[in-house]
Design a protein around this motif. Structure first.
Motif, PDB file in Angstrom:
ATOM      1  N   ALA A 171      57.815  44.557  45.693  1.00 44.12           N
ATOM      2  CA  ALA A 171      58.569  44.820  43.722  1.00 44.12           C
ATOM      3  C   ALA A 171      57.477  44.244  42.329  1.00 44.12           C
ATOM      4  O   ALA A 171      56.448  43.857  42.785  1.00 44.12           O
ATOM      5  CB  ALA A 171      59.840  43.865  43.458  1.00 44.12           C
ATOM      6  N   PRO A 172      58.179  45.235  41.362  1.00 47.47           N
ATOM      7  CA  PRO A 172      56.626  44.881  40.325  1.00 47.47           C
ATOM      8  C   PRO A 172      56.760  43.535  40.062  1.00 47.47           C
ATOM      9  O   PRO A 172      55.469  43.036  39.239  1.00 47.47           O
ATOM     10  CB  PRO A 172      57.479  45.802  39.151  1.00 47.47           C
ATOM     11  CG  PRO A 172      58.239  46.762  39.491  1.00 47.47           C
ATOM     12  CD  PRO A 172      58.573  46.181  40.905  1.00 47.47           C
ATOM     13  N   CYS A 173      57.370  42.570  39.989  1.00 46.86           N
ATOM     14  CA  CYS A 173      57.555  41.110  39.590  1.00 46.86           C
ATOM     15  C   CYS A 173      56.585  40.489  40.325  1.00 46.86           C
ATOM     16  O   CYS A 173      56.376  38.967  40.530  1.00 46.86           O
ATOM     17  CB  CYS A 173      58.756  40.701  39.639  1.00 46.86           C
ATOM     18  SG  CYS A 173      60.019  40.319  41.292  1.00 46.86           S
ATOM     19  N   ASP A 174      56.100  40.821  41.645  1.00 50.82           N
ATOM     20  CA  ASP A 174      55.396  40.281  42.477  1.00 50.82           C
ATOM     21  C   ASP A 174      53.797  41.353  42.672  1.00 50.82           C
ATOM     22  O   ASP A 174      53.162  40.823  43.536  1.00 50.82           O
ATOM     23  CB  ASP A 174      56.316  40.776  44.459  1.00 50.82           C
ATOM     24  CG  ASP A 174      57.467  39.855  44.406  1.00 50.82           C
ATOM     25  OD1 ASP A 174      57.005  38.671  43.800  1.00 50.82           O
ATOM     26  OD2 ASP A 174      58.260  40.459  45.035  1.00 50.82           O
ATOM     27  N   ALA A 175      53.484  42.065  42.040  1.00 52.89           N
ATOM     28  CA  ALA A 175      52.763  42.508  41.992  1.00 52.89           C
ATOM     29  C   ALA A 175      51.302  41.685  41.233  1.00 52.89           C
ATOM     30  O   ALA A 175      50.767  42.305  40.363  1.00 52.89           O
ATOM     31  CB  ALA A 175      52.513  43.929  41.218  1.00 52.89           C
ATOM     32  N   ARG A 176      51.217  40.532  41.987  1.00 50.63           N
ATOM     33  CA  ARG A 176      49.974  39.449  41.219  1.00 50.63           C
ATOM     34  C   ARG A 176      48.614  40.150  40.717  1.00 50.63           C
ATOM     35  O   ARG A 176      48.343  40.205  40.125  1.00 50.63           O
ATOM     36  CB  ARG A 176      50.492  38.354  41.603  1.00 50.63           C
ATOM     37  CG  ARG A 176      52.019  37.658  41.218  1.00 50.63           C
ATOM     38  CD  ARG A 176      52.332  35.996  41.992  1.00 50.63           C
ATOM     39  NE  ARG A 176      53.897  35.934  41.121  1.00 50.63           N
ATOM     40  CZ  ARG A 176      54.692  36.509  42.279  1.00 50.63           C
ATOM     41  NH1 ARG A 176      54.142  36.812  43.599  1.00 50.63           N
ATOM     42  NH2 ARG A 176      55.239  35.544  42.497  1.00 50.63           N
ATOM     43  N   LEU A 177      48.420  40.886  42.064  1.00 47.80           N
ATOM     44  CA  LEU A 177      47.001  40.739  42.381  1.00 47.80           C
ATOM     45  C   LEU A 177      47.040  41.894  41.595  1.00 47.80           C
ATOM     46  O   LEU A 177      45.690  41.889  40.723  1.00 47.80           O
ATOM     47  CB  LEU A 177      47.134  41.315  43.939  1.00 47.80           C
ATOM     48  CG  LEU A 177      46.110  41.622  44.178  1.00 47.80           C
ATOM     49  CD1 LEU A 177      44.532  40.725  43.979  1.00 47.80           C
ATOM     50  CD2 LEU A 177      45.126  42.620  45.629  1.00 47.80           C
ATOM     51  N   ALA A 178      47.362  43.396  41.446  1.00 46.50           N
ATOM     52  CA  ALA A 178      47.279  44.149  40.210  1.00 46.50           C
ATOM     53  C   ALA A 178      47.217  43.986  39.298  1.00 46.50           C
ATOM     54  O   ALA A 178      46.479  44.117  37.994  1.00 46.50           O
ATOM     55  CB  ALA A 178      48.208  45.632  40.535  1.00 46.50           C
ATOM     56  N   TRP A 179      48.021  42.701  38.687  1.00 48.85           N
ATOM     57  CA  TRP A 179      48.086  41.965  37.532  1.00 48.85           C
ATOM     58  C   TRP A 179      47.373  41.264  37.427  1.00 48.85           C
ATOM     59  O   TRP A 179      46.425  42.085  35.551  1.00 48.85           O
ATOM     60  CB  TRP A 179      49.246  41.582  37.013  1.00 48.85           C
ATOM     61  CG  TRP A 179      49.745  40.846  35.502  1.00 48.85           C
ATOM     62  CD1 TRP A 179      50.267  41.847  34.935  1.00 48.85           C
ATOM     63  CD2 TRP A 179      49.408  39.410  35.428  1.00 48.85           C
ATOM     64  NE1 TRP A 179      50.329  40.301  33.407  1.00 48.85           N
ATOM     65  CE2 TRP A 179      49.765  39.298  33.676  1.00 48.85           C
ATOM     66  CE3 TRP A 179      48.391  38.338  35.676  1.00 48.85           C
ATOM     67  CZ2 TRP A 179      49.583  37.954  33.178  1.00 48.85           C
ATOM     68  CZ3 TRP A 179      48.046  37.387  34.958  1.00 48.85           C
ATOM     69  CH2 TRP A 179      48.119  37.198  33.536  1.00 48.85           C
ATOM     70  N   ILE A 180      46.371  40.692  37.862  1.00 47.97           N
ATOM     71  CA  ILE A 180      45.503  40.158  37.644  1.00 47.97           C
ATOM     72  C   ILE A 180      44.193  40.218  37.666  1.00 47.97           C
ATOM     73  O   ILE A 180      42.674  40.209  36.591  1.00 47.97           O
ATOM     74  CB  ILE A 180      44.893  38.621  38.092  1.00 47.97           C
ATOM     75  CG1 ILE A 180      44.019  37.425  37.600  1.00 47.97           C
ATOM     76  CG2 ILE A 180      45.186  39.377  39.498  1.00 47.97           C
ATOM     77  CD1 ILE A 180      44.529  37.154  36.463  1.00 47.97           C
TER      78      ILE A 180
END
Length: 593
Positions: A47-56
């Motif tokens: 889910a978008p809230c778990d896309a931590r790798l993409a965010w960082i």
């Protein structure tokens, strides 16, 4: 309805985001923090809230992780994504590491001073992952809150989509029968219960589906299956509103806030799968036992009803594909781009009036973009088709009765350069070899993988992905544990659905892949055969393989016979489902070599 969020870091975003994370780490005396692609359910798609790798980092591939140190940062990923990761990350901020060639424990041991503290979120790392890290004595592993969540100010909310009932007629068994079967296996293993953290396994077990993850109809939930066949389903009451009557009294809904008390109160021994269970759950079990997931093989072994249902879905999808391929060949506009192609294909699938969703983001890679194995087109990378020799289109649909996944490589010029035709034919030979193989019971995907690669190996070529993955029925387009891969030692069994998709990729030039779905069946014994149990594959995907890309003089008589027989099957099955110019084109494309 899914909400769309753009969480991906741009190169200009990565520097301040990494700086904020490093400040958080410094406050907690952490020398490193690990950011996996995974969520708490170890899902391939998050889910978008778990896309931590993409965010960082900016990297959007479905496998990999990042590590941030005080003065260094790295993204680890495998051969499928080595081109993509270089394109999406800032090389001044993140170095790229070839994984699994380089193991995380070894890299950390080299990169950190002795006694360093490595932080990780216990909900995002499995028991086996953390055990491997703790086995290294040169650094300490600290489970902590998530540093990304702490510095991600506008992080999206977790999904809360409603569950729905999946028809017993399509599943082939009621959830009561499935629960009883799993409970029997628990008793055989001496287990009082098993904790599953896999949403697709829960969906299969309880004959439910969900809407929490785009493209994959699962509900994010945990479950405890007891040896009396009852189940504790850990999710909100609101999420389960529409399935409450279907589940009945033996399936109890437990609020996620009550999960710690539930786990602490379980009388052991309680089983968990070390490869998928997060540390936060596994270490909460008082009397825990690491076991092979008892749901994995029953879920993978499709019932006759599931095979019959997905067969119909593949015929419907095959007709949509034929209409699309005819359009791409004859009617596409002169200014068509990769996005034009992806949108057109989804439109043909939606014209069936039975498409629930596409099964993953369509890979529409023209020319050099086709060489990026899991390429995902966007407005920045979109490429016009004019001038490129071939386009690789990997796509699929989610229908109530089945999940499809098909790749076709299509010529865009005439004639196609001979080196592409030659490589395509070698890929085709590998695909035919897997399609035709017979093998004894007990054979695993690692034993068959070389069949697909042998024609390429003979010319000093290969591809950096597995030959096949498991596929669900209105569930995950990538489903374990069955695979055709040099890494897979899971014996193949009747009812398992797999992809058959060898490829070849010339970086900066073109990509080739041919993919059909197949399922495992009992092999018919010929008169001269020995009296032994053998298995074989039956094809589910019926769509032409472009004859203009085949160098026929490379094919053996048996290979020519297979492709002609396959195309005759396409004409017989799909011909009645299309009309007019689509049918005329189909008959031409399925003519004998």
């Amino acid at each position: 309805m899914f909400q769309t969020f753009d969480v991906t870091a741009r190169p200009q975003d990565a520097i301040p985001r990494v700086a904020r994370l490093r400040a958080w780490m410094a406050d907690r005396n952490l020398d490193a923090f690990v950011i996996p692609r995974a969520d708490a359910f170890q899902g391939e798609y998050v889910a978008p809230c778990d896309a931590r790798l993409a965010w960082i980092s900016g990297f959007t591939g479905s496998a990999g992780f990042a590590v941030v140190l005080a003065q260094r940062a790295a993204v680890f990923t495998d051969g499928r994504y080595r081109v993509q990761v270089r394109a999406q990350t800032d090389a001044d901020t993140f170095e790229t590491v070839s994984w699994p060639d380089v193991k995380l424990p070894d890299w950390l041991a080299d990169a950190l001073p002795r006694g360093a503290r490595v932080g990780l979120d216990p909900w995002l790392h499995t028991m086996s992952e953390v055990e491997a890290l703790r086995a290294v004595d040169s650094f300490e592993v600290e489970t902590t809150e998530n540093g990304i969540d702490a510095v991600w100010a506008d992080r999206p909310a977790p999904p809360a989509g409603p569950m729905s009932v999946y028809p017993d007629a399509l599943a082939g068994q009621t959830h009561m029968i499935k629960r009883q079967g799993i409970a029997s296996s628990l008793r055989d293993e001496g287990l009082r219960a098993f904790v599953t953290t896999q949403p697709d396994a829960i969906a299969w077990l309880l004959n439910i589906r969900g809407s929490d993850i785009e493209r994959t109809p699962i509900a994010q939930a945990f479950a405890v299956i007891h040896d009396d066949a009852s189940v504790d389903l850990i999710c909100s009451e609101a999420k389960a509103t529409h399935v409450r009557d279907h589940l009945g009294p033996e399936v109890r809904i437990v609020d996620p806030a009550d999960l710690p008390a539930l786990l602490a109160g379980l009388d052991g021994p309680v089983g968990y799968d070390a490869a998928t269970c997060p540390v936060a759950i596994g270490e909460s079990l008082r009397d825990r036992r690491a076991v092979t997931d008892p749901l994995a093989i029953p879920k993978a072994r499709k019932s006759p009803a599931e095979i019959a249902a997905t067969t119909e879905a593949h015929l419907r999808d095959g007709a949509a594909m034929v209409r699309f391929l005819r359009w791409l060949d004859e009617d596409r506009p002169s200014d068509a781009t990769e996005i034009t192609v992806a949108k057109a294909l989804e439109g043909f699938r939606r014209d069936t009036n039975q498409l629930r969703d596409i099964s993953f983001e369509t890979i529409s890679g023209s020319g050099p973009n086709g060489a990026i194995v899991h390429y995902r087109v966007n407005e920045e990378t979109d490429r016009p088709l004019a001038g490129d020799p071939v386009i690789l289109v990997d796509s699929g649909g989610q229908y109530l009765d089945g999940t499809t996944d098909i790749t076709r490589t299509v010529p865009l010029v005439d004639p196609v350069p001979s080196e592409i035709v030659h490589a395509f034919t070698r890929v085709l030979q590998g695909m035919i070899a897997v399609s035709r193989v017979r093998f004894p019971k007990g054979v695993a995907g690692c034993h068959l993988d070389a069949l697909a690669r042998a024609p390429l190996w003979a010319e000093h070529k290969d591809y950096d992905h597995g030959t096949g993955h498991g596929v669900g029925v209105y569930l995950g387009v990538h489903e374990g544990p069955q695979r055709i891969s040099r890494l897979s030692r899971v014996p193949l069994e009747t009812g398992m659905i797999l992809s058959n998709e060898p490829g070849y990729y010339r970086e900066g030039a073109f990509g080739i892949r041919i993919e059909n779905l197949i399922h495992v069946v009992e092999a018919t014994r010929p008169e001269e055969g020995d009296d032994r149990e053998m298995l074989a594959f039956e094809t589910l995907t019926w769509v032409p393989i472009d004859r203009r890309l085949i160098q026929t003089d490379l094919l053996s008589p048996d290979e020519r016979a297979w492709i002609d027989s396959y195309h005759a099957g396409v004409a017989d099955r799909i011909g009645p489902l299309v009309t007019g110019t689509d049918r005329t084109w189909l008959m031409r494309m399925t003519a004998p070599l």
